[in-house]
Design a protein around this motif. Structure first.
Motif, mmCIF file in Angstrom:
data_model
loop_
_atom_site.group_PDB
_atom_site.id
_atom_site.type_symbol
_atom_site.label_atom_id
_atom_site.label_comp_id
_atom_site.label_asym_id
_atom_site.label_seq_id
_atom_site.Cartn_x
_atom_site.Cartn_y
_atom_site.Cartn_z
ATOM 1 N N GLY A 52 43.297 63.351 -0.147
ATOM 2 C CA GLY A 52 43.198 62.418 0.978
ATOM 3 C C GLY A 52 41.755 62.002 1.227
ATOM 4 N N TYR A 53 40.854 62.970 1.212
ATOM 5 C CA TYR A 53 39.437 62.659 1.380
ATOM 6 C C TYR A 53 38.928 61.773 0.245
ATOM 7 C CZ TYR A 53 38.727 65.932 5.242
ATOM 8 O OH TYR A 53 38.768 66.553 6.460
ATOM 9 N N GLU A 54 39.381 62.066 -0.977
ATOM 10 C CA GLU A 54 38.963 61.251 -2.122
ATOM 11 C C GLU A 54 39.425 59.805 -1.956
ATOM 12 O OE1 GLU A 54 40.712 63.180 -5.489
ATOM 13 O OE2 GLU A 54 39.242 64.794 -5.485
ATOM 14 N N ARG A 55 40.672 59.632 -1.550
ATOM 15 C CA ARG A 55 41.195 58.275 -1.389
ATOM 16 C C ARG A 55 40.469 57.529 -0.285
ATOM 17 N NH1 ARG A 55 47.529 57.837 -1.470
ATOM 18 N NH2 ARG A 55 46.913 55.723 -0.921
ATOM 19 N N LEU A 56 40.124 58.224 0.793
ATOM 20 C CA LEU A 56 39.404 57.558 1.873
ATOM 21 C C LEU A 56 37.972 57.225 1.467
ATOM 22 C CD1 LEU A 56 40.825 59.482 4.941
ATOM 23 C CD2 LEU A 56 41.291 57.118 4.242
ATOM 24 N N ALA A 57 37.367 58.097 0.666
ATOM 25 C CA ALA A 57 36.026 57.779 0.150
ATOM 26 C C ALA A 57 36.101 56.554 -0.755
ATOM 27 C CB ALA A 57 35.452 58.977 -0.603
ATOM 28 N N LEU A 58 37.112 56.495 -1.565
ATOM 29 C CA LEU A 58 37.311 55.340 -2.435
ATOM 30 C C LEU A 58 37.562 54.078 -1.613
ATOM 31 C CD1 LEU A 58 37.447 54.527 -5.385
ATOM 32 C CD2 LEU A 58 39.864 55.109 -5.373
ATOM 33 N N LEU A 59 38.320 54.205 -0.541
ATOM 34 C CA LEU A 59 38.549 53.078 0.367
ATOM 35 C C LEU A 59 37.219 52.546 0.897
ATOM 36 C CD1 LEU A 59 40.258 51.309 2.407
ATOM 37 C CD2 LEU A 59 40.109 53.269 3.933
ATOM 38 N N LEU A 60 36.368 53.455 1.341
ATOM 39 C CA LEU A 60 35.074 53.032 1.887
ATOM 40 C C LEU A 60 34.206 52.361 0.824
ATOM 41 C CD1 LEU A 60 34.382 56.099 4.177
ATOM 42 C CD2 LEU A 60 34.911 53.764 4.916
ATOM 43 N N GLU A 61 34.281 52.845 -0.398
ATOM 44 C CA GLU A 61 33.508 52.233 -1.484
ATOM 45 C C GLU A 61 34.076 50.866 -1.866
ATOM 46 O OE1 GLU A 61 30.667 53.216 -2.747
ATOM 47 O OE2 GLU A 61 30.628 55.048 -1.553
ATOM 48 N N ARG A 62 35.382 50.741 -1.827
ATOM 49 C CA ARG A 62 36.020 49.479 -2.218
ATOM 50 C C ARG A 62 35.916 48.397 -1.163
ATOM 51 N NH1 ARG A 62 41.741 51.426 -4.867
ATOM 52 N NH2 ARG A 62 40.908 52.018 -6.898
ATOM 53 N N THR A 63 35.568 48.751 0.052
ATOM 54 C CA THR A 63 35.508 47.762 1.122
ATOM 55 C C THR A 63 34.085 47.365 1.476
ATOM 56 O OG1 THR A 63 35.728 49.511 2.791
ATOM 57 C CG2 THR A 63 37.745 48.388 2.099
ATOM 58 N N THR A 64 33.171 47.503 0.552
ATOM 59 C CA THR A 64 31.826 46.960 0.732
ATOM 60 C C THR A 64 31.841 45.530 0.196
ATOM 61 O OG1 THR A 64 31.077 47.734 -1.426
ATOM 62 C CG2 THR A 64 30.742 49.226 0.455
ATOM 63 N N PRO A 65 30.946 44.675 0.653
ATOM 64 C CA PRO A 65 30.932 43.298 0.144
ATOM 65 C C PRO A 65 30.783 43.218 -1.375
ATOM 66 C CG PRO A 65 29.594 43.428 2.106
ATOM 67 C CD PRO A 65 29.995 44.835 1.758
ATOM 68 N N GLU A 66 29.969 44.098 -1.964
ATOM 69 C CA GLU A 66 29.800 44.068 -3.418
ATOM 70 C C GLU A 66 31.134 44.286 -4.122
ATOM 71 O OE1 GLU A 66 28.074 46.527 -1.635
ATOM 72 O OE2 GLU A 66 26.141 45.534 -1.463
ATOM 73 N N ALA A 67 31.875 45.292 -3.676
ATOM 74 C CA ALA A 67 33.154 45.616 -4.307
ATOM 75 C C ALA A 67 34.196 44.538 -4.029
ATOM 76 C CB ALA A 67 33.652 46.968 -3.819
ATOM 77 N N LEU A 68 34.210 44.011 -2.816
ATOM 78 C CA LEU A 68 35.192 42.982 -2.474
ATOM 79 C C LEU A 68 34.942 41.686 -3.244
ATOM 80 C CD1 LEU A 68 35.364 43.528 1.392
ATOM 81 C CD2 LEU A 68 37.162 44.051 -0.272
ATOM 82 N N LEU A 69 33.665 41.370 -3.458
ATOM 83 C CA LEU A 69 33.315 40.133 -4.169
ATOM 84 C C LEU A 69 33.428 40.267 -5.683
ATOM 85 C CD1 LEU A 69 30.210 39.102 -2.060
ATOM 86 C CD2 LEU A 69 32.315 37.762 -2.321
ATOM 87 N N ARG A 70 33.461 41.467 -6.183
ATOM 88 C CA ARG A 70 33.399 41.729 -7.616
ATOM 89 C C ARG A 70 34.439 40.959 -8.431
ATOM 90 N NH1 ARG A 70 34.003 47.311 -7.873
ATOM 91 N NH2 ARG A 70 31.870 47.432 -7.144
ATOM 92 N N ASP A 71 35.646 40.891 -7.981
ATOM 93 C CA ASP A 71 36.725 40.284 -8.759
ATOM 94 C C ASP A 71 36.933 38.796 -8.488
ATOM 95 O OD1 ASP A 71 37.200 42.777 -9.851
ATOM 96 O OD2 ASP A 71 38.703 43.286 -8.346
ATOM 97 N N LEU A 72 36.149 38.234 -7.586
ATOM 98 C CA LEU A 72 36.343 36.832 -7.232
ATOM 99 C C LEU A 72 35.415 35.927 -8.038
ATOM 100 C CD1 LEU A 72 36.492 37.009 -3.338
ATOM 101 C CD2 LEU A 72 38.393 36.966 -4.941
ATOM 102 N N ASP A 73 35.913 34.766 -8.388
ATOM 103 C CA ASP A 73 35.086 33.742 -9.028
ATOM 104 C C ASP A 73 34.516 32.895 -7.893
ATOM 105 O OD1 ASP A 73 33.858 31.994 -10.720
ATOM 106 O OD2 ASP A 73 35.711 31.026 -11.404
ATOM 107 N N VAL A 74 33.451 33.391 -7.280
ATOM 108 C CA VAL A 74 32.923 32.771 -6.064
ATOM 109 C C VAL A 74 32.420 31.356 -6.278
ATOM 110 C CG1 VAL A 74 32.400 34.912 -4.869
ATOM 111 C CG2 VAL A 74 30.691 33.908 -6.372
ATOM 112 N N ALA A 75 31.994 31.020 -7.465
ATOM 113 C CA ALA A 75 31.491 29.669 -7.722
ATOM 114 C C ALA A 75 32.588 28.629 -7.554
ATOM 115 C CB ALA A 75 30.898 29.595 -9.129
ATOM 116 N N GLN A 76 33.829 29.012 -7.716
ATOM 117 C CA GLN A 76 34.954 28.082 -7.620
ATOM 118 C C GLN A 76 35.576 28.047 -6.218
ATOM 119 O OE1 GLN A 76 35.600 26.203 -10.312
ATOM 120 N NE2 GLN A 76 33.912 27.303 -11.282
ATOM 121 N N LEU A 77 35.032 28.825 -5.291
ATOM 122 C CA LEU A 77 35.630 28.945 -3.965
ATOM 123 C C LEU A 77 34.715 28.385 -2.888
ATOM 124 C CD1 LEU A 77 36.903 32.614 -4.316
ATOM 125 C CD2 LEU A 77 38.271 30.542 -4.538
#
Length: 170
Positions: A52-77
């Motif tokens: 549970g702690y691992e998943r929540l740590a991963l949640l916190l890492e995945r919800t930073t702007p760097e991680a959220l923007l990683r998979d987006l093609d921002v130039a097209q948006l």
């Protein structure tokens, strides 16, 4: 009468002392069984809590702007599209890990929900600084720059609380 008391009083004393000894033995046996049960359940619960702690740590890492923007093609948006997509990804990550709150303290869960609320606010206000049709690349750069300048972020604070709690398990 004195003859009856001569036998009754020692008999009552023996009965009372026997009862006290048995009561203490049964009480101690119950405490031992409860301790063993707790120890046994800890062996099973601790790995679950750690996951549970691992998943929540991963949640916190995945919800930073760097991680959220990683998979987006921002130039097209556009700014509006980026904001909408990032908020959607944030909500999905959070909703996916909602059940993990049972494994952490109230303080840790509050820090995680606060980090989520702060990230929603950050993403919304950053995107609103631009006209809706602004190129997404500019928006992404501003988000990353602004986030980096915030000092210790709510995600980092929540992660620190999680790490401190995990250390208490050992």
């Amino acid at each position: 009468m004195t003859e009856v008391l001569k036998y009754t009083i020692p008999g009552l004393l023996v009965l009372l002392s026997t009862w006290l000894v048995l009561w203490k033995m049964l009480r101690e046996d119950r405490f031992k069984r409860e301790f063993e049960l707790k120890r046994k359940s800890q062996k099973e619960i601790t790995p679950l809590r750690l996951r549970g702690y691992e998943r929540l740590a991963l949640l916190l890492e995945r919800t930073t702007p760097e991680a959220l923007l990683r998979d987006l093609d921002v130039a097209q948006l556009t700014a509006q599209q980026i904001s909408s997509l990032l908020l959607q990804k944030l909500r999905l990550e959070y909703d996916h890990n909602l059940s993990q709150q049972i494994y952490v303290s109230n303080e840790a869960w509050e820090a995680i929900t606060d980090a989520r609320e702060q990230m929603v606010l950050f993403l919304s206000t950053t995107a609103r600084q631009f006209p809706a049709d602004t190129n997404g690349l500019e928006v992404a750069k501003l988000m990353l720059t602004a986030y980096a300048q915030n000092g210790e972020t709510p995600n980092q604070k929540a992660l620190k609380i999680l790490k401190d709690e995990v250390r208490t398990l050992f």
